[in-house]
Scaffold this active site. Structure first.
Site, PDB file in Angstrom:
ATOM      1  N   ASP A  18      -7.277  12.795 -26.835  1.00 51.49           N
ATOM      2  CA  ASP A  18      -7.614  11.936 -27.849  1.00 51.49           C
ATOM      3  C   ASP A  18      -8.092  10.532 -27.076  1.00 51.49           C
ATOM      4  O   ASP A  18      -7.300  10.234 -25.764  1.00 51.49           O
ATOM      5  CB  ASP A  18      -6.801  11.872 -28.836  1.00 51.49           C
ATOM      6  CG  ASP A  18      -7.102  10.690 -29.735  1.00 51.49           C
ATOM      7  OD1 ASP A  18      -5.355  10.984 -31.049  1.00 51.49           O
ATOM      8  OD2 ASP A  18      -8.011   9.844 -30.071  1.00 51.49           O
ATOM      9  N   MET A  19      -9.211  10.277 -27.045  1.00 55.97           N
ATOM     10  CA  MET A  19     -10.087   9.415 -26.971  1.00 55.97           C
ATOM     11  C   MET A  19      -9.101   7.831 -27.208  1.00 55.97           C
ATOM     12  O   MET A  19      -8.938   7.841 -28.253  1.00 55.97           O
ATOM     13  CB  MET A  19     -11.088   8.905 -27.204  1.00 55.97           C
ATOM     14  CG  MET A  19     -11.861  10.024 -26.730  1.00 55.97           C
ATOM     15  SD  MET A  19     -11.635  10.886 -24.660  1.00 55.97           S
ATOM     16  CE  MET A  19     -12.705   9.730 -23.604  1.00 55.97           C
ATOM     17  N   TYR A  23     -14.289   3.673 -29.510  1.00 54.53           N
ATOM     18  CA  TYR A  23     -15.895   3.272 -29.562  1.00 54.53           C
ATOM     19  C   TYR A  23     -15.239   1.730 -28.421  1.00 54.53           C
ATOM     20  O   TYR A  23     -16.762   1.340 -28.242  1.00 54.53           O
ATOM     21  CB  TYR A  23     -15.956   2.461 -30.842  1.00 54.53           C
ATOM     22  CG  TYR A  23     -16.264   3.438 -32.004  1.00 54.53           C
ATOM     23  CD1 TYR A  23     -16.418   5.150 -31.537  1.00 54.53           C
ATOM     24  CD2 TYR A  23     -16.514   3.162 -33.225  1.00 54.53           C
ATOM     25  CE1 TYR A  23     -16.291   6.024 -32.804  1.00 54.53           C
ATOM     26  CE2 TYR A  23     -16.508   4.102 -34.575  1.00 54.53           C
ATOM     27  CZ  TYR A  23     -16.464   5.139 -34.341  1.00 54.53           C
ATOM     28  OH  TYR A  23     -16.804   6.210 -34.605  1.00 54.53           O
ATOM     29  N   ARG A  60      -4.448  -5.308 -29.840  1.00 56.59           N
ATOM     30  CA  ARG A  60      -3.212  -4.966 -30.645  1.00 56.59           C
ATOM     31  C   ARG A  60      -2.240  -6.136 -30.566  1.00 56.59           C
ATOM     32  O   ARG A  60      -1.185  -6.259 -30.702  1.00 56.59           O
ATOM     33  CB  ARG A  60      -2.970  -3.431 -30.286  1.00 56.59           C
ATOM     34  CG  ARG A  60      -4.319  -2.633 -30.960  1.00 56.59           C
ATOM     35  CD  ARG A  60      -4.302  -1.482 -30.401  1.00 56.59           C
ATOM     36  NE  ARG A  60      -5.070  -0.734 -30.750  1.00 56.59           N
ATOM     37  CZ  ARG A  60      -5.549   1.008 -30.646  1.00 56.59           C
ATOM     38  NH1 ARG A  60      -4.157   1.573 -31.054  1.00 56.59           N
ATOM     39  NH2 ARG A  60      -6.745   1.564 -30.806  1.00 56.59           N
ATOM     40  N   ASP A 120     -13.927  11.654 -31.827  1.00 54.58           N
ATOM     41  CA  ASP A 120     -13.327  11.120 -30.060  1.00 54.58           C
ATOM     42  C   ASP A 120     -12.172  11.915 -30.266  1.00 54.58           C
ATOM     43  O   ASP A 120     -11.400  11.557 -29.097  1.00 54.58           O
ATOM     44  CB  ASP A 120     -12.881  10.468 -30.163  1.00 54.58           C
ATOM     45  CG  ASP A 120     -11.682   9.520 -31.205  1.00 54.58           C
ATOM     46  OD1 ASP A 120     -11.929  10.732 -32.256  1.00 54.58           O
ATOM     47  OD2 ASP A 120     -11.367   8.702 -31.348  1.00 54.58           O
ATOM     48  N   GLU A 121     -12.091  13.379 -30.513  1.00 58.02           N
ATOM     49  CA  GLU A 121     -10.654  14.346 -29.937  1.00 58.02           C
ATOM     50  C   GLU A 121     -11.298  15.460 -29.884  1.00 58.02           C
ATOM     51  O   GLU A 121     -11.881  16.198 -30.596  1.00 58.02           O
ATOM     52  CB  GLU A 121     -10.217  14.314 -31.354  1.00 58.02           C
ATOM     53  CG  GLU A 121      -9.101  12.882 -31.512  1.00 58.02           C
ATOM     54  CD  GLU A 121      -8.728  13.399 -33.056  1.00 58.02           C
ATOM     55  OE1 GLU A 121      -7.609  14.232 -33.286  1.00 58.02           O
ATOM     56  OE2 GLU A 121      -9.762  12.956 -34.142  1.00 58.02           O
TER      57      GLU A 121
END
Length: 659
Positions: A18-19, A23, A60, A120-121
């Site tokens: 998983d990136m 983006y 985040r 992206d996975e």
DNA sequence: ACGGGTAATACC
DNA sequence: TGGTATTAC
């Protein structure tokens, strides 16, 4: 619901990659000064600063969340860097991220069967690699274990965050007094750590991973330690993991089904499902879903990693929220606003004018259906408060072009070196397709005379110049009479032709053989027989445009005066080729998105290819090396006497190194 | 006037 | 088969 083949003794090694805030990483690579700064990617920033679709981990920390608006993000994190998603033809363009994803896939796919699960996975089946490693250089025999592997989080390992955590992980990885599956898992963890470093080095992207015995567990854990970390799920840790896992966290249970499990069965954790018999779950949720639920409660999930690197469908859509709704051209007397606007589809014809025409016809058909047969006139622009809030088109049912496709042109051009076997095949092709031709609008002679008039040199993606892997060249993709009958031209006896598969699994094979994952190149080998169009319409207040405007003007190439009347163009023009679609496999190689077109069904209409209809702005979105080639096709040119395959096949077809 | 734009898959 | 619903990123 994915059908689970029960495999309680599942000793596969599956990774889910998983990136991390993908983006954002793509944008930060493009603009390195953004690295390390709180960053978010937004699309459309006009309204409230745009919608956030990716948020960096730095951002985040400030409480910035996806689904915030740009303005909101600025409030909680004034220094946040907002990068806009590229816009093409008035809508968000995700190609840069898709291509970046391809870079990653091309690296991961070297180590095992690879499935692109999303932009992206990726899922990877590392069973073979892990077994090979265990046999040749098991962890306990290694002098040193890579630091990245030592940073793995191993579920169930005590002292996870203690000062000697790495030592604990080393012990676990190197244990030789454990069962085969656990050792394989350790190998998997080492392999994934290595892959992640390779990805970082080659692409500058970090990713996180879950390593487990099945897809479900790998997926479940890949996000547990982000960013840039990996998590391993030993068999022995599964029960505790699922016992405490809130049921909505499980993939597929995040929506209504999960809610039903909570409300109707009173189950709040995945482990909570254990109390129900398989029969009970089947009774309530159907045989497939019931069995699936029963299995996942036990950590069982037999879904295989599909060797597929490419999407199965491709679409494009845009919403026109609220005041921006497109006003319809219909008068609408009565129609309950809750009724869903139907989706409609038809075979795909190439060319923007034709797509516009088809799309508009589909829209009208849908509209008639939507309004019922109450005989409302579909004309005029008496908008009465109704408007369209979303439009989309999509193509699906993509199948691979079968072997020898390009050689069809031999027949039409009569310029190809003829092998002893190819004549027969060509004859077969004509024979098989004769019924199609006779019921179509053109005769073969017309076609034959029409085609050479083109001023354009159609690049031929000759398959003969391409290297063929030993393993795939054997026999598994041989043609069958049925394929030929379906309109596929096959030249299986051509010794050097690429053994392209056909049918469903063929896509997988083709996909998996692609080590670079360039969407454009791969698209040269797919067929898009369907056009699908969907619209929705709801209330609207202002008139900001009409449907017609959308169809006609949104595409720059179609607003040129020269093309104003494309929709009424009939017959052939100097730069238009019209052939039965079976014959167009080659010609369409030269279109901008380079898609072959062929339906599995027998369609009798001819397909049009009109080079003028290529939207020039599309080309800018292609990979650079492809852009140059496409532009060269678009320059009028005399057809050379001998058509050498002008394109470098390697650009279009992946090296056929079997993986 | 919102999570937009895409996907996959199951079901009917 | 075509169309819809669900789920997810």
């Amino acid at each position: 619901m994915p059908l689970a083949r029960p495999e309680s003794l599942d000793s596969r090694i599956i990774a889910h990659i998983d990136m991390d805030c993908f983006y954002v990483q793509v944008e930060q690579r493009k603009q390195p000064h953004l690295r390390g700064l709180p960053t978010a990617v937004v699309q459309y920033n006009e309204w409230k600063g745009g919608a956030l679709i990716a948020v960096s981990y730095e951002a985040r920390k400030f409480g910035v969340k996806r689904s915030m608006r740009g303005d909101e993000a600025k409030q909680v994190c004034p220094q946040i860097q907002l990068v806009q998603v590229p816009v093409a033809r008035g809508k968000a363009d995700l190609n840069a991220y898709r291509n970046a994803g391809s870079e990653v896939v091309s690296i991961l796919a070297r180590k095992g069967r690879c499935e692109r699960a999303s932009i992206d996975e990726v899922y990877l089946d590392l069973t073979d690699s892990a077994e090979a490693m265990l046999k040749e250089s098991p962890p306990h025999s290694l002098e040193s274990i890579d630091a990245e592997a030592l940073k793995s989080h191993v579920l169930g390992l005590k002292n996870e965050n203690g000062h000697d955590a790495k030592e604990k992980v080393r012990e676990w990885l190197c244990r030789s007094d454990t069962d085969h599956r656990e050792k394989l898992l350790a190998c998997g963890a080492i392999i994934v750590a290595e892959l992640r470093m390779q990805v970082l080095k080659a692409t500058e992207f970090t990713c996180s991973a879950g390593i487990a015995h099945n897809k479900m567990l790998a997926k479940l854990t890949s996000g547990m330690n982000k960013p840039a970390q990996q998590t391993v799920v030993p068999f022995s840790s599964v029960k505790a993991l699922l016992d405490s896992l809130p049921i909505k966290k499980m993939k597929q249970l995040g929506g209504k089904l999960g809610t039903s499990l909570q409300n109707d069965l009173g189950v709040n954790t995945v482990g909570g499902l254990l109390q129900f018999s398989e029969e009970k779950l089947q009774d309530r949720y159907g045989i497939n879903t019931g069995t699936w639920l029963w299995n996942i409660a036990r950590g069982i999930n037999g879904e295989e990693v599909q060797g597929r690197l490419l999407p199965k469908s491709h679409g494009s859509g845009k919403s026109f929220p609220g005041p921006r709704a497109l006003k319809t051209i219909v008068s609408l007397s009565d129609s309950d606003s809750h009724k869903k606007f139907p989706s409609k589809s038809c075979p795909l014809r190439y060319g923007t004018a034709k797509i516009q025409e088809d799309a508009f016809n589909l829209f009208q058909a849908g509209l008639r259906e939507y309004l019922g047969s109450c005989g409302v006139k579909i004309q005029g622009s008496n908008h009465n408060g109704w408007g369209i809030t979303a439009l989309s088109v999509s193509a699906s049912k993509i199948v691979a072009v079968p072997s020898g496709t390009c050689s069809i042109m031999k027949y039409f051009q009569g310029q190809y070196p003829s092998h002893s076997s190819s004549k027969q095949t060509s004859d077969n092709f004509i024979q098989e397709s004769a019924p199609l031709l006779s019921s179509g609008t053109e005769s073969y002679s017309e076609l034959k005379s029409a085609e050479p008039q083109s001023d354009y040199n159609f690049p031929c993606l000759d398959l003969q110049g391409q290297k063929i892997s030993e393993s795939r060249d054997k026999d598994s993709f041989c043609s069958s009479p049925k394929q030929a009958k379906d309109g596929f031209a096959l030249e299986t006896s051509q010794p050097t032709s690429q053994p392209l598969p056909s049918g469903g699994e063929s896509c997988s094979a083709v996909n998996q053989s692609n080590s670079r994952g360039c969407f454009f190149r791969d698209d040269t080998r797919v067929i898009l027989p369907k056009l699908e169009q969907q619209e929705q319409k709801r209330n609207a207040l202002e008139d900001k445009g009409t449907i017609l405007k959308f169809f006609k003007k949104s595409n720059p190439s179609c607003s040129k005066p020269k093309l104003e009347n494309v929709s009424v163009v009939q017959g052939l023009e100097a730069n238009e080729v019209e052939l039965p679609k079976e014959s167009l496999l080659l010609a369409e190689c030269s279109t901008n998105d380079c898609r072959h077109s062929l339906s599995q069904n027998v369609h009798r209409e001819a397909w049009h290819y009109k080079i003028d209809e290529i939207d020039p702005s599309v080309i800018d979105e292609l990979p650079q090396e492809i852009q140059d080639e496409v532009r060269s096709w678009l320059r009028p040119r005399k057809r050379p006497n001998t058509v050498k395959q002008g394109l470098t096949i390697a650009h279009y077809f992946p090296p056929t190194k079997a993986t």
